[in-house]
Design a protein around this motif. Structure first.
Motif, PDB file in Angstrom:
ATOM      1  N   SER A   1      -7.816  38.339 113.604  1.00 42.05           N
ATOM      2  CA  SER A   1      -7.795  36.941 113.340  1.00 42.05           C
ATOM      3  C   SER A   1      -8.768  36.810 113.977  1.00 42.05           C
ATOM      4  CB  SER A   1      -6.707  36.793 114.670  1.00 42.05           C
ATOM      5  OG  SER A   1      -6.858  35.550 114.958  1.00 42.05           O
ATOM      6  N   ASP A   2      -9.999  36.033 113.209  1.00 44.31           N
ATOM      7  CA  ASP A   2     -11.335  35.777 113.975  1.00 44.31           C
ATOM      8  C   ASP A   2     -10.827  33.916 114.148  1.00 44.31           C
ATOM      9  OD1 ASP A   2     -14.020  35.018 114.278  1.00 44.31           O
ATOM     10  OD2 ASP A   2     -14.056  36.130 112.060  1.00 44.31           O
ATOM     11  N   LYS A   3     -11.493  33.968 115.502  1.00 43.08           N
ATOM     12  CA  LYS A   3     -11.118  32.552 115.996  1.00 43.08           C
ATOM     13  C   LYS A   3     -12.442  32.002 116.720  1.00 43.08           C
ATOM     14  CE  LYS A   3      -5.964  32.309 117.185  1.00 43.08           C
ATOM     15  NZ  LYS A   3      -5.099  32.192 117.910  1.00 43.08           N
ATOM     16  N   SER A   4     -13.404  32.768 115.705  1.00 39.32           N
ATOM     17  CA  SER A   4     -15.133  32.315 116.205  1.00 39.32           C
ATOM     18  C   SER A   4     -15.586  31.034 116.117  1.00 39.32           C
ATOM     19  CB  SER A   4     -16.128  33.326 116.315  1.00 39.32           C
ATOM     20  OG  SER A   4     -15.337  35.002 116.411  1.00 39.32           O
ATOM     21  N   LYS A   5     -16.598  30.559 117.098  1.00 41.74           N
ATOM     22  CA  LYS A   5     -16.779  29.288 116.880  1.00 41.74           C
ATOM     23  C   LYS A   5     -18.119  29.050 116.705  1.00 41.74           C
ATOM     24  CE  LYS A   5     -12.888  27.295 117.402  1.00 41.74           C
ATOM     25  NZ  LYS A   5     -11.963  26.592 116.329  1.00 41.74           N
ATOM     26  N   ILE A   6     -18.985  27.872 116.556  1.00 45.10           N
ATOM     27  CA  ILE A   6     -20.484  27.823 116.540  1.00 45.10           C
ATOM     28  C   ILE A   6     -20.316  26.951 116.951  1.00 45.10           C
ATOM     29  CG2 ILE A   6     -21.078  29.391 114.959  1.00 45.10           C
ATOM     30  CD1 ILE A   6     -22.081  26.918 113.166  1.00 45.10           C
ATOM     31  N   SER A   7     -21.347  26.383 118.002  1.00 41.73           N
ATOM     32  CA  SER A   7     -22.207  24.718 117.986  1.00 41.73           C
ATOM     33  C   SER A   7     -23.814  25.218 117.368  1.00 41.73           C
ATOM     34  CB  SER A   7     -22.086  25.384 119.832  1.00 41.73           C
ATOM     35  OG  SER A   7     -22.611  23.526 120.282  1.00 41.73           O
ATOM     36  N   LYS A   8     -23.479  23.433 117.361  1.00 39.59           N
ATOM     37  CA  LYS A   8     -24.982  23.372 116.496  1.00 39.59           C
ATOM     38  C   LYS A   8     -25.812  22.225 116.897  1.00 39.59           C
ATOM     39  CE  LYS A   8     -25.007  21.658 112.283  1.00 39.59           C
ATOM     40  NZ  LYS A   8     -25.256  20.866 111.102  1.00 39.59           N
ATOM     41  N   VAL A   9     -26.626  21.567 116.968  1.00 39.02           N
ATOM     42  CA  VAL A   9     -27.443  20.446 117.090  1.00 39.02           C
ATOM     43  C   VAL A   9     -27.521  19.907 115.790  1.00 39.02           C
ATOM     44  CG1 VAL A   9     -29.423  18.925 118.468  1.00 39.02           C
ATOM     45  CG2 VAL A   9     -28.658  21.450 119.289  1.00 39.02           C
ATOM     46  N   LYS A  10     -26.904  18.466 115.947  1.00 40.51           N
ATOM     47  CA  LYS A  10     -26.565  17.797 114.737  1.00 40.51           C
ATOM     48  C   LYS A  10     -28.274  16.693 114.132  1.00 40.51           C
ATOM     49  CE  LYS A  10     -22.743  15.288 116.104  1.00 40.51           C
ATOM     50  NZ  LYS A  10     -21.928  14.312 114.921  1.00 40.51           N
ATOM     51  N   GLU A  11     -27.812  16.143 112.761  1.00 42.52           N
ATOM     52  CA  GLU A  11     -29.343  15.313 112.523  1.00 42.52           C
ATOM     53  C   GLU A  11     -29.456  14.357 114.157  1.00 42.52           C
ATOM     54  OE1 GLU A  11     -30.083  13.724 108.945  1.00 42.52           O
ATOM     55  OE2 GLU A  11     -29.992  16.101 108.310  1.00 42.52           O
ATOM     56  N   ASP A  12     -28.212  13.646 114.670  1.00 39.72           N
ATOM     57  CA  ASP A  12     -28.171  12.318 115.658  1.00 39.72           C
ATOM     58  C   ASP A  12     -28.431  13.293 116.968  1.00 39.72           C
ATOM     59  OD1 ASP A  12     -26.237  14.254 116.191  1.00 39.72           O
ATOM     60  OD2 ASP A  12     -24.867  11.665 115.955  1.00 39.72           O
ATOM     61  N   GLY A  13     -28.594  14.392 117.248  1.00 37.38           N
ATOM     62  CA  GLY A  13     -28.687  14.736 119.030  1.00 37.38           C
ATOM     63  C   GLY A  13     -27.733  15.138 119.501  1.00 37.38           C
ATOM     64  N   GLN A  14     -26.772  14.994 118.748  1.00 32.97           N
ATOM     65  CA  GLN A  14     -25.790  15.152 119.413  1.00 32.97           C
ATOM     66  C   GLN A  14     -24.859  16.903 118.872  1.00 32.97           C
ATOM     67  OE1 GLN A  14     -23.366  13.204 121.602  1.00 32.97           O
ATOM     68  NE2 GLN A  14     -25.497  12.545 121.165  1.00 32.97           N
ATOM     69  N   SER A  15     -24.018  17.010 119.098  1.00 28.28           N
ATOM     70  CA  SER A  15     -23.368  18.709 119.851  1.00 28.28           C
ATOM     71  C   SER A  15     -22.084  18.356 118.413  1.00 28.28           C
ATOM     72  CB  SER A  15     -23.204  19.833 120.772  1.00 28.28           C
ATOM     73  OG  SER A  15     -22.229  19.120 121.520  1.00 28.28           O
ATOM     74  N   LEU A  16     -22.065  20.298 117.841  1.00 28.44           N
ATOM     75  CA  LEU A  16     -20.860  19.991 116.842  1.00 28.44           C
ATOM     76  C   LEU A  16     -20.276  21.231 117.113  1.00 28.44           C
ATOM     77  CD1 LEU A  16     -18.845  18.789 114.457  1.00 28.44           C
ATOM     78  CD2 LEU A  16     -20.438  19.614 112.931  1.00 28.44           C
ATOM     79  N   GLN A  17     -18.811  21.581 117.211  1.00 29.92           N
ATOM     80  CA  GLN A  17     -18.520  23.062 117.530  1.00 29.92           C
ATOM     81  C   GLN A  17     -17.486  23.068 115.882  1.00 29.92           C
ATOM     82  OE1 GLN A  17     -15.561  24.315 120.567  1.00 29.92           O
ATOM     83  NE2 GLN A  17     -13.969  23.566 119.211  1.00 29.92           N
ATOM     84  N   LEU A  18     -18.074  24.363 115.234  1.00 32.58           N
ATOM     85  CA  LEU A  18     -17.179  24.240 114.014  1.00 32.58           C
ATOM     86  C   LEU A  18     -16.610  25.719 113.772  1.00 32.58           C
ATOM     87  CD1 LEU A  18     -20.453  23.435 111.525  1.00 32.58           C
ATOM     88  CD2 LEU A  18     -18.709  22.385 111.305  1.00 32.58           C
ATOM     89  N   ASP A  19     -15.902  25.743 113.169  1.00 33.24           N
ATOM     90  CA  ASP A  19     -15.770  27.758 113.363  1.00 33.24           C
ATOM     91  C   ASP A  19     -16.503  28.309 112.475  1.00 33.24           C
ATOM     92  OD1 ASP A  19     -12.832  26.580 114.274  1.00 33.24           O
ATOM     93  OD2 ASP A  19     -12.326  26.290 111.704  1.00 33.24           O
ATOM     94  N   SER A  20     -16.141  29.993 112.522  1.00 34.02           N
ATOM     95  CA  SER A  20     -17.112  30.624 112.402  1.00 34.02           C
ATOM     96  C   SER A  20     -16.616  31.873 112.179  1.00 34.02           C
ATOM     97  CB  SER A  20     -17.829  31.113 113.446  1.00 34.02           C
ATOM     98  OG  SER A  20     -18.767  31.918 112.667  1.00 34.02           O
TER      99      SER A  20
END
Length: 311
Positions: free
Chosen positions: A127-146
Motif C-alpha cells: 500500500s502506498d499512502k504517500s503524499k506530496i505538498s506543493k506551492v501553487k501559483e497563487d502561493g497557497q499549498s496543496l496536498q496531493l497523493d504520491s
C-alpha cells in the motif's frame, strides 16, 4: 541505484523503559503536561494516524539519503531514488513499512515539492499512502497523493516490518519552553547519551490541537543558492491547523561523522495541509500524541560531496 555509496552505523539501543524515563524528564521541562511510557503499539493503520501498516516494529532502522546539499548551489535534478531499492540497500529486500520526510519526485511530477512517505512495500498487502505538498501559483499549498514509489534529493525514513510490538507512547500538551516538540526529543536524547552514541528514534506523532508553522519548498531557484538568508526567503511558510499527522525520525548524535540530518518530520492531513514541521504556533493550545520505536541501525546513502547544511 545499486552503485550508491552506503555506510552503516549501529545505533545504541537502550531499554525502552530507560528511554521513556529520559524523555519524560526532558519533555516535562518544556511542556506543562508530559507522559512517556512503554506500550503495545496500537493499530496505526486506522484513524487518526492512517499509516500504511499497523505497527512500527520488526527490525526497525533509519535511513538518511542524499541531503539538502543536493539543492545547492544548484539543484541536482538527477538525484532521484526508488523506495524499494532503498530498502534493498538497507538490507530489507522484502520491503516493509517506510515512513518519513523527503523531497517529492520531481522526475515524476515535474516540479519541486515536499514528500511525506507512508508506504508498505512487499508483503501480502502493499500500500502506498504517500503524499506530496506543493506551492501553487497563487502561493497557497496543496496536498496531493504520491504513489510512484519514488522521491528526489533527500530522505529521512524509518523502515520496519510494520509489526506490532512494544513502542514509546508520548503525550504532551501546553508548551511552556522554547523548544519545539521534535527539538525537545532530540536535545533530551543528545544530552543524556552524548556525542559518542547515536540513539535513533523513528515513528509518528499527531498534533492533536493547535496550529503549527510548516514550510513547503516552492519551485527550484534559477540562481545559485548559497546562504541561509536565500533559503529562508525561498521557502514558503504557513500556519497550518491540527490535526496533523507527522512521520519522520530523530537521531541523537553523529559519532561516525556521516553528516546526518538529526531531526526531520513531515506532516499530512485530511484537510489538505501538509509539509515540513517547524514548531507549534499556539503553545498554550498545543497537544501531541506520538508513537516511536528505537532503530537498531542507521544507513547513510549517497552522502553529498558538498556538506554545508543550512536548513
Amino acid at each position: 541505484m545499486s552503485t550508491l555509496p552506503v555506510q552503516k552505523m549501529c545505533c545504541h539501543v537502550p531499554p525502552l523503559e530507560e528511554v521513556a524515563e529520559v524523555l519524560q524528564k526532558g519533555l516535562a521541562a518544556n511542556f506543562a503536561v508530559a507522559e512517556v511510557k512503554v506500550v503495545d503499539c496500537p493499530d496505526l493503520s486506522v484513524a487518526p494516524f492512517n499509516l500504511a501498516d499497523k505497527g512500527l516494529c520488526g527490525q526497525p532502522r533509519l535511513v538518511d539519503i542524499g541531503g539538502v546539499d543536493h539543492l545547492k548551489p544548484f539543484p541536482r535534478k538527477d538525484k532521484n531514488y526508488e523506495l524499494q531499492k532503498i530498502c534493498d540497500l538497507c538490507e530489507m529486500p522484502s520491503g516493509g513499512l517506510v515512513i518519513g520526510a523527503g523531497a517529492g519526485p520531481n522526475d515524476v511530477f515535474g516540479y519541486n515539492c515536499e514528500f511525506i512517505c507512508n508506504a508498505r512495500l512487499g508483503g501480502d498487502c502493499p500500500s502506498d499512502k504517500s503524499k506530496i505538498s506543493k506551492v501553487k501559483e497563487d502561493g497557497q499549498s496543496l496536498q496531493l497523493d504520491s504513489n510512484s514509489g519514488r522521491f528526489s534529493l533527500m530522505g529521512n525514513f524509518l523502515i520496519s516490518e510494520g509489526k506490532p510490538g512494544k513502542v514509546l507512547e508520548v503525550k504532551v500538551s501546553q508548551r511552556t519552553g522554547k523548544q519545539n516538540f521534535v527539538e525537545c526529543l532530540h536535545q533530551t536524547l543528545a544530552r543524556h547519551y552524548g556525542d559518542g552514541r547515536g540513539v535513533g528514534l523513528g515513528g509518528t506523532f499527531l498534533l492533536q490541537t493547535g496550529k503549527a508553522n510548516i514550510h513547503v519548498m516552492p519551485g527550484f531557484l534559477t540562481e545559485a543558492m548559497e546562504t541561509e538568508e536565500q533559503t529562508l526567503n525561498w521557502l514558503k511558510f504557513y500556519d497550518m491547523d491540527a490535526p496533523l499527522v507527522h512521520v519522520g525520525e530523530v537521531v541523537s548524535a553523529d559519532p561516525q561523522g556521516l553528516h546526518l540530518r538529526q531531526e526531520h518530520f513531515h506532516c499530512f492531513s485530511d484537510h489538505g495541509h501538509a509539509g515540513h514541521y517547524h514548531y507549534d504556533t499556539t503553545p498554550e493550545n498545543a497537544s501531541y500524541l506520538g508513537y516511536f520505536s528505537l532503530a537498531e541501525a542507521l544507513y547513510r546513502i549517497d552522502l553529498p560531496t558538498n556538506t554545508k547544511y543550512f536548513f
